[in-house]
Design a protein around this motif. Structure first.
Motif, PDB file in Angstrom:
ATOM      1  N   VAL A  15      33.621  28.826  53.535  1.00  0.00           N
ATOM      2  CA  VAL A  15      35.000  28.332  53.581  1.00  0.00           C
ATOM      3  C   VAL A  15      35.775  28.836  52.363  1.00  0.00           C
ATOM      4  CG1 VAL A  15      36.425  26.256  53.404  1.00  0.00           C
ATOM      5  CG2 VAL A  15      34.518  26.321  55.003  1.00  0.00           C
ATOM      6  N   LEU A  16      35.167  28.748  51.193  1.00  0.00           N
ATOM      7  CA  LEU A  16      35.834  29.225  49.977  1.00  0.00           C
ATOM      8  C   LEU A  16      36.094  30.727  50.032  1.00  0.00           C
ATOM      9  CD1 LEU A  16      34.012  27.133  47.247  1.00  0.00           C
ATOM     10  CD2 LEU A  16      36.331  26.837  48.109  1.00  0.00           C
ATOM     11  N   LEU A  17      35.142  31.486  50.542  1.00  0.00           N
ATOM     12  CA  LEU A  17      35.358  32.930  50.676  1.00  0.00           C
ATOM     13  C   LEU A  17      36.467  33.236  51.672  1.00  0.00           C
ATOM     14  CD1 LEU A  17      31.748  34.402  50.609  1.00  0.00           C
ATOM     15  CD2 LEU A  17      33.567  34.799  48.972  1.00  0.00           C
ATOM     16  N   GLY A  18      36.525  32.479  52.762  1.00  0.00           N
ATOM     17  CA  GLY A  18      37.595  32.657  53.737  1.00  0.00           C
ATOM     18  C   GLY A  18      38.960  32.379  53.137  1.00  0.00           C
ATOM     19  N   LEU A  19      39.065  31.292  52.375  1.00  0.00           N
ATOM     20  CA  LEU A  19      40.324  30.974  51.707  1.00  0.00           C
ATOM     21  C   LEU A  19      40.698  32.036  50.688  1.00  0.00           C
ATOM     22  CD1 LEU A  19      39.913  27.139  51.195  1.00  0.00           C
ATOM     23  CD2 LEU A  19      41.492  28.295  52.755  1.00  0.00           C
ATOM     24  N   LEU A  20      39.697  32.548  50.006  1.00  0.00           N
ATOM     25  CA  LEU A  20      39.945  33.613  49.027  1.00  0.00           C
ATOM     26  C   LEU A  20      40.513  34.856  49.697  1.00  0.00           C
ATOM     27  CD1 LEU A  20      39.561  34.527  46.034  1.00  0.00           C
ATOM     28  CD2 LEU A  20      37.403  35.488  46.782  1.00  0.00           C
ATOM     29  N   PHE A  21      39.937  35.241  50.836  1.00  0.00           N
ATOM     30  CA  PHE A  21      40.434  36.427  51.528  1.00  0.00           C
ATOM     31  C   PHE A  21      41.831  36.211  52.110  1.00  0.00           C
ATOM     32  CE2 PHE A  21      35.911  37.804  51.790  1.00  0.00           C
ATOM     33  CZ  PHE A  21      36.081  39.028  51.168  1.00  0.00           C
ATOM     34  N   LEU A  22      42.154  34.969  52.489  1.00  0.00           N
ATOM     35  CA  LEU A  22      43.482  34.697  53.038  1.00  0.00           C
ATOM     36  C   LEU A  22      44.560  34.670  51.969  1.00  0.00           C
ATOM     37  CD1 LEU A  22      42.839  31.883  55.668  1.00  0.00           C
ATOM     38  CD2 LEU A  22      43.670  34.186  56.097  1.00  0.00           C
ATOM     39  N   TYR A  23      44.267  34.025  50.844  1.00  0.00           N
ATOM     40  CA  TYR A  23      45.303  33.768  49.857  1.00  0.00           C
ATOM     41  C   TYR A  23      45.182  34.579  48.579  1.00  0.00           C
ATOM     42  CZ  TYR A  23      46.341  29.880  52.909  1.00  0.00           C
ATOM     43  OH  TYR A  23      46.660  29.127  53.993  1.00  0.00           O
ATOM     44  N   ALA A  24      44.132  35.337  48.395  1.00  0.00           N
ATOM     45  CA  ALA A  24      43.925  36.098  47.160  1.00  0.00           C
ATOM     46  C   ALA A  24      45.031  37.118  46.881  1.00  0.00           C
ATOM     47  CB  ALA A  24      42.564  36.769  47.160  1.00  0.00           C
ATOM     48  N   PRO A  25      45.494  37.866  47.876  1.00  0.00           N
ATOM     49  CA  PRO A  25      46.542  38.843  47.544  1.00  0.00           C
ATOM     50  C   PRO A  25      47.797  38.194  46.966  1.00  0.00           C
ATOM     51  CG  PRO A  25      45.599  39.360  49.670  1.00  0.00           C
ATOM     52  CD  PRO A  25      45.028  38.035  49.249  1.00  0.00           C
ATOM     53  N   LYS A  26      48.142  36.997  47.444  1.00  0.00           N
ATOM     54  CA  LYS A  26      49.335  36.322  46.939  1.00  0.00           C
ATOM     55  C   LYS A  26      49.067  35.656  45.599  1.00  0.00           C
ATOM     56  CE  LYS A  26      50.883  35.381  51.607  1.00  0.00           C
ATOM     57  NZ  LYS A  26      51.007  34.388  52.638  1.00  0.00           N
ATOM     58  N   LEU A  27      47.924  34.982  45.486  1.00  0.00           N
ATOM     59  CA  LEU A  27      47.625  34.223  44.277  1.00  0.00           C
ATOM     60  C   LEU A  27      47.203  35.103  43.113  1.00  0.00           C
ATOM     61  CD1 LEU A  27      45.679  31.187  45.758  1.00  0.00           C
ATOM     62  CD2 LEU A  27      48.028  31.243  44.954  1.00  0.00           C
ATOM     63  N   LEU A  28      46.577  36.226  43.418  1.00  0.00           N
ATOM     64  CA  LEU A  28      46.044  37.082  42.358  1.00  0.00           C
ATOM     65  C   LEU A  28      46.848  38.360  42.170  1.00  0.00           C
ATOM     66  CD1 LEU A  28      42.230  36.685  43.072  1.00  0.00           C
ATOM     67  CD2 LEU A  28      43.601  35.519  41.358  1.00  0.00           C
ATOM     68  N   SER A  29      48.119  38.333  42.516  1.00  0.00           N
ATOM     69  CA  SER A  29      48.931  39.542  42.358  1.00  0.00           C
ATOM     70  C   SER A  29      49.109  39.903  40.882  1.00  0.00           C
ATOM     71  CB  SER A  29      50.293  39.357  43.023  1.00  0.00           C
ATOM     72  OG  SER A  29      50.991  38.288  42.414  1.00  0.00           O
ATOM     73  N   TRP A  30      48.958  38.930  39.986  1.00  0.00           N
ATOM     74  CA  TRP A  30      49.077  39.172  38.546  1.00  0.00           C
ATOM     75  C   TRP A  30      47.824  39.846  37.992  1.00  0.00           C
ATOM     76  CZ3 TRP A  30      45.116  36.870  35.978  1.00  0.00           C
ATOM     77  CH2 TRP A  30      44.483  35.822  36.622  1.00  0.00           C
ATOM     78  N   PHE A  31      46.692  39.699  38.702  1.00  0.00           N
ATOM     79  CA  PHE A  31      45.423  40.224  38.204  1.00  0.00           C
ATOM     80  C   PHE A  31      45.461  41.745  38.235  1.00  0.00           C
ATOM     81  CE2 PHE A  31      40.863  41.163  38.323  1.00  0.00           C
ATOM     82  CZ  PHE A  31      40.450  40.381  37.274  1.00  0.00           C
ATOM     83  N   GLY A  32      45.125  42.357  37.123  1.00  0.00           N
ATOM     84  CA  GLY A  32      45.199  43.806  37.004  1.00  0.00           C
ATOM     85  C   GLY A  32      46.474  44.276  36.337  1.00  0.00           C
ATOM     86  N   HIS A  33      47.386  43.347  36.109  1.00  0.00           N
ATOM     87  CA  HIS A  33      48.656  43.688  35.455  1.00  0.00           C
ATOM     88  C   HIS A  33      48.869  42.804  34.231  1.00  0.00           C
ATOM     89  CE1 HIS A  33      49.710  46.161  38.864  1.00  0.00           C
ATOM     90  NE2 HIS A  33      49.355  45.173  39.654  1.00  0.00           N
ATOM     91  N   LEU A  34      47.795  42.403  33.595  1.00  0.00           N
ATOM     92  CA  LEU A  34      47.882  41.537  32.427  1.00  0.00           C
ATOM     93  C   LEU A  34      48.203  42.346  31.173  1.00  0.00           C
ATOM     94  CD1 LEU A  34      44.703  39.338  33.006  1.00  0.00           C
ATOM     95  CD2 LEU A  34      47.069  38.683  33.359  1.00  0.00           C
ATOM     96  N   PRO A  35      48.827  41.685  30.188  1.00  0.00           N
ATOM     97  CA  PRO A  35      48.980  42.366  28.901  1.00  0.00           C
ATOM     98  C   PRO A  35      47.587  42.645  28.330  1.00  0.00           C
ATOM     99  CG  PRO A  35      50.304  40.365  28.986  1.00  0.00           C
ATOM    100  CD  PRO A  35      49.444  40.371  30.191  1.00  0.00           C
ATOM    101  N   GLY A  36      47.318  43.823  27.947  1.00  0.00           N
ATOM    102  CA  GLY A  36      45.992  44.205  27.474  1.00  0.00           C
ATOM    103  C   GLY A  36      45.291  45.141  28.439  1.00  0.00           C
ATOM    104  N   ASP A  37      45.814  45.253  29.664  1.00  0.00           N
ATOM    105  CA  ASP A  37      45.309  46.248  30.604  1.00  0.00           C
ATOM    106  C   ASP A  37      46.019  47.564  30.302  1.00  0.00           C
ATOM    107  OD1 ASP A  37      43.766  44.343  31.823  1.00  0.00           O
ATOM    108  OD2 ASP A  37      45.101  44.047  33.516  1.00  0.00           O
TER     109      ASP A  37
END
Length: 73
Positions: A15-37
Motif C-alpha cells: 500500500v505504501l509503495l502504491g501511494l508512493l508511485f501515485l503521489y511521489a512525482p508531485k510530492l517529491l518535485s523538489w528532490f534533486g533540486h536542493l541547494p547543494g546539488d
C-alpha cells in the motif's frame, strides 16, 4: 514471526509503495533540486552531482532502518 504478521507487513508495504508511485512525482518535485546539488550544463556536457539530495535520502533511510529495528525488539 507468525505468517499473519508477515502478510500484514507485506500488505502495508505494498500500500505504501502504491501511494508512493501515485503521489511521489508531485510530492517529491523538489528532490534533486536542493541547494547543494551541483548541476553543470555546457555545450555538449551535462554533469549532475546530487550531494544534498543524497544526504537527505541517507538520513531518511537511516531513520527508517532504526525505526524498523526498534519495532522488531
Amino acid at each position: 514471526m507468525e505468517v499473519g504478521k508477515v502478510l500484514l507487513f507485506l500488505g502495508l508495504l505494498l500500500v505504501l509503495l502504491g501511494l508512493l508511485f501515485l503521489y511521489a512525482p508531485k510530492l517529491l518535485s523538489w528532490f534533486g533540486h536542493l541547494p547543494g546539488d551541483i548541476r553543470i550544463e555546457r555545450d555538449g556536457l551535462k554533469v549532475y552531482i546530487p550531494i544534498a539530495s543524497a544526504l537527505v535520502l541517507s538520513l531518511l533511510l537511516t531513520l527508517l532502518w532504526n525505526l524498523l529495528t526498534l519495532l522488531r525488539r
